[in-house]
Design a protein around this motif. Structure first.
Motif, mmCIF file in Angstrom:
data_model
loop_
_atom_site.group_PDB
_atom_site.id
_atom_site.type_symbol
_atom_site.label_atom_id
_atom_site.label_comp_id
_atom_site.label_asym_id
_atom_site.label_seq_id
_atom_site.Cartn_x
_atom_site.Cartn_y
_atom_site.Cartn_z
ATOM 1 N N SER A 7 -7.691 -3.279 12.901
ATOM 2 C CA SER A 7 -9.139 -3.423 12.657
ATOM 3 C C SER A 7 -9.460 -3.257 11.180
ATOM 4 C CB SER A 7 -9.925 -2.395 13.492
ATOM 5 O OG SER A 7 -9.650 -2.544 14.862
ATOM 6 N N LEU A 8 -8.713 -3.939 10.360
ATOM 7 C CA LEU A 8 -8.885 -3.799 8.914
ATOM 8 C C LEU A 8 -10.244 -4.302 8.462
ATOM 9 C CD1 LEU A 8 -5.269 -4.700 7.874
ATOM 10 C CD2 LEU A 8 -6.487 -2.632 7.162
ATOM 11 N N LYS A 9 -10.773 -3.635 7.449
ATOM 12 C CA LYS A 9 -12.076 -3.963 6.886
ATOM 13 C C LYS A 9 -11.907 -4.337 5.411
ATOM 14 C CE LYS A 9 -14.178 -0.361 9.783
ATOM 15 N NZ LYS A 9 -14.997 0.886 9.763
ATOM 16 N N PRO A 10 -12.849 -5.112 4.878
ATOM 17 C CA PRO A 10 -12.750 -5.444 3.444
ATOM 18 C C PRO A 10 -12.659 -4.199 2.554
ATOM 19 C CG PRO A 10 -14.319 -6.871 4.512
ATOM 20 C CD PRO A 10 -13.919 -5.841 5.531
ATOM 21 N N GLU A 11 -13.307 -3.120 2.970
ATOM 22 C CA GLU A 11 -13.260 -1.901 2.157
ATOM 23 C C GLU A 11 -11.906 -1.199 2.207
ATOM 24 O OE1 GLU A 11 -15.543 -2.734 4.480
ATOM 25 O OE2 GLU A 11 -16.207 -0.956 5.621
ATOM 26 N N ASP A 12 -10.988 -1.672 3.035
ATOM 27 C CA ASP A 12 -9.627 -1.154 3.023
ATOM 28 C C ASP A 12 -8.787 -1.783 1.915
ATOM 29 O OD1 ASP A 12 -9.731 -1.209 6.607
ATOM 30 O OD2 ASP A 12 -9.847 0.569 5.318
ATOM 31 N N THR A 13 -9.313 -2.801 1.267
ATOM 32 C CA THR A 13 -8.574 -3.442 0.189
ATOM 33 C C THR A 13 -8.235 -2.443 -0.897
ATOM 34 O OG1 THR A 13 -9.581 -5.605 0.601
ATOM 35 C CG2 THR A 13 -8.710 -5.191 -1.616
ATOM 36 N N ALA A 14 -6.954 -2.348 -1.222
ATOM 37 C CA ALA A 14 -6.492 -1.362 -2.196
ATOM 38 C C ALA A 14 -5.000 -1.545 -2.427
ATOM 39 C CB ALA A 14 -6.757 0.054 -1.689
ATOM 40 N N VAL A 15 -4.504 -0.852 -3.417
ATOM 41 C CA VAL A 15 -3.060 -0.700 -3.570
ATOM 42 C C VAL A 15 -2.664 0.556 -2.801
ATOM 43 C CG1 VAL A 15 -1.144 -0.347 -5.158
ATOM 44 C CG2 VAL A 15 -3.045 -1.826 -5.819
ATOM 45 N N PHE A 16 -1.746 0.408 -1.903
ATOM 46 C CA PHE A 16 -1.292 1.512 -1.077
ATOM 47 C C PHE A 16 0.028 2.041 -1.634
ATOM 48 C CE2 PHE A 16 -3.889 1.712 2.859
ATOM 49 C CZ PHE A 16 -4.783 0.701 2.547
ATOM 50 N N TYR A 17 0.082 3.353 -1.772
ATOM 51 C CA TYR A 17 1.255 4.013 -2.335
ATOM 52 C C TYR A 17 1.914 4.909 -1.289
ATOM 53 C CZ TYR A 17 -0.611 2.656 -6.888
ATOM 54 O OH TYR A 17 -1.093 1.949 -7.957
ATOM 55 N N CYS A 18 3.217 4.787 -1.192
ATOM 56 C CA CYS A 18 3.984 5.697 -0.358
ATOM 57 C C CYS A 18 4.199 7.000 -1.118
ATOM 58 C CB CYS A 18 5.326 5.058 -0.006
ATOM 59 S SG CYS A 18 6.393 6.081 1.033
ATOM 60 N N TYR A 19 4.170 8.097 -0.400
ATOM 61 C CA TYR A 19 4.302 9.429 -0.986
ATOM 62 C C TYR A 19 5.282 10.247 -0.150
ATOM 63 C CZ TYR A 19 3.036 14.364 -1.513
ATOM 64 O OH TYR A 19 3.070 15.717 -1.677
ATOM 65 N N ALA A 20 6.051 11.040 -0.838
ATOM 66 C CA ALA A 20 6.944 11.954 -0.139
ATOM 67 C C ALA A 20 7.099 13.236 -0.951
ATOM 68 C CB ALA A 20 8.312 11.313 0.084
ATOM 69 N N ASN A 21 7.344 14.302 -0.255
ATOM 70 C CA ASN A 21 7.497 15.588 -0.920
ATOM 71 C C ASN A 21 8.664 16.351 -0.339
ATOM 72 O OD1 ASN A 21 6.904 18.711 -0.586
ATOM 73 N ND2 ASN A 21 6.069 18.059 -2.559
ATOM 74 N N ARG A 22 9.520 16.818 -1.215
ATOM 75 C CA ARG A 22 10.526 17.809 -0.890
ATOM 76 C C ARG A 22 10.722 18.615 -2.159
ATOM 77 N NH1 ARG A 22 14.388 19.320 2.769
ATOM 78 N NH2 ARG A 22 16.105 20.498 1.827
#
Length: 114
Positions: free
Chosen positions: A84-99
């Motif tokens: 159910s994606l919306k135009p306001e979801d437009t973005a650069v998505f970054y993967c994140y991890a922590n250890r």
């Protein structure tokens, strides 16, 4: 050295779906937290969703009920199913991890058209 590599971004119409995936390579150890952030021009990077190694999940209010995060601890991968994606979801998505340290991917662009 840990590297995060994202895949799955692209262009989709409003109401459509995309699946993002990320693999943490270079480490034989399980990441404590893995997740996804997103950023649009002129705005701060914001949390979309994250998940602990024990499976505890956390979502931004704006994506609850539409996005689902999952991970494979054995493979050090994390995925984000976006429905159910919306135009306001437009973005650069970054993967994140922590250890003990924070690790970031280079980002993948998600564009949702009207």
């Amino acid at each position: 050295q840990v590297q995060l590599v994202e895949s799955g971004g692209g262009l989709v119409q409003a109401g459509g779906s995309l699946r993002l995936s990320c693999v943490a390579s270079g480490s034989i150890f399980r990441m404590n937290v893995m997740g996804w952030y997103r950023q649009t021009p002129g705005k701060q990077r914001e949390l979309v969703a994250d998940i602990t190694s024990g499976g505890v999940v956390n979502y931004a209010d704006s994506v609850k009920g539409r996005f689902t995060i999952s991970r494979d601890n054995a493979k050090n991968t994390v995925s984000l199913q976006m429905n159910s994606l919306k135009p306001e979801d437009t973005a650069v998505f970054y993967c994140y991890a922590n250890r003990y340290l924070d690790y970031w991917g280079k980002g993948t662009l998600v564009t949702v058209s009207e």
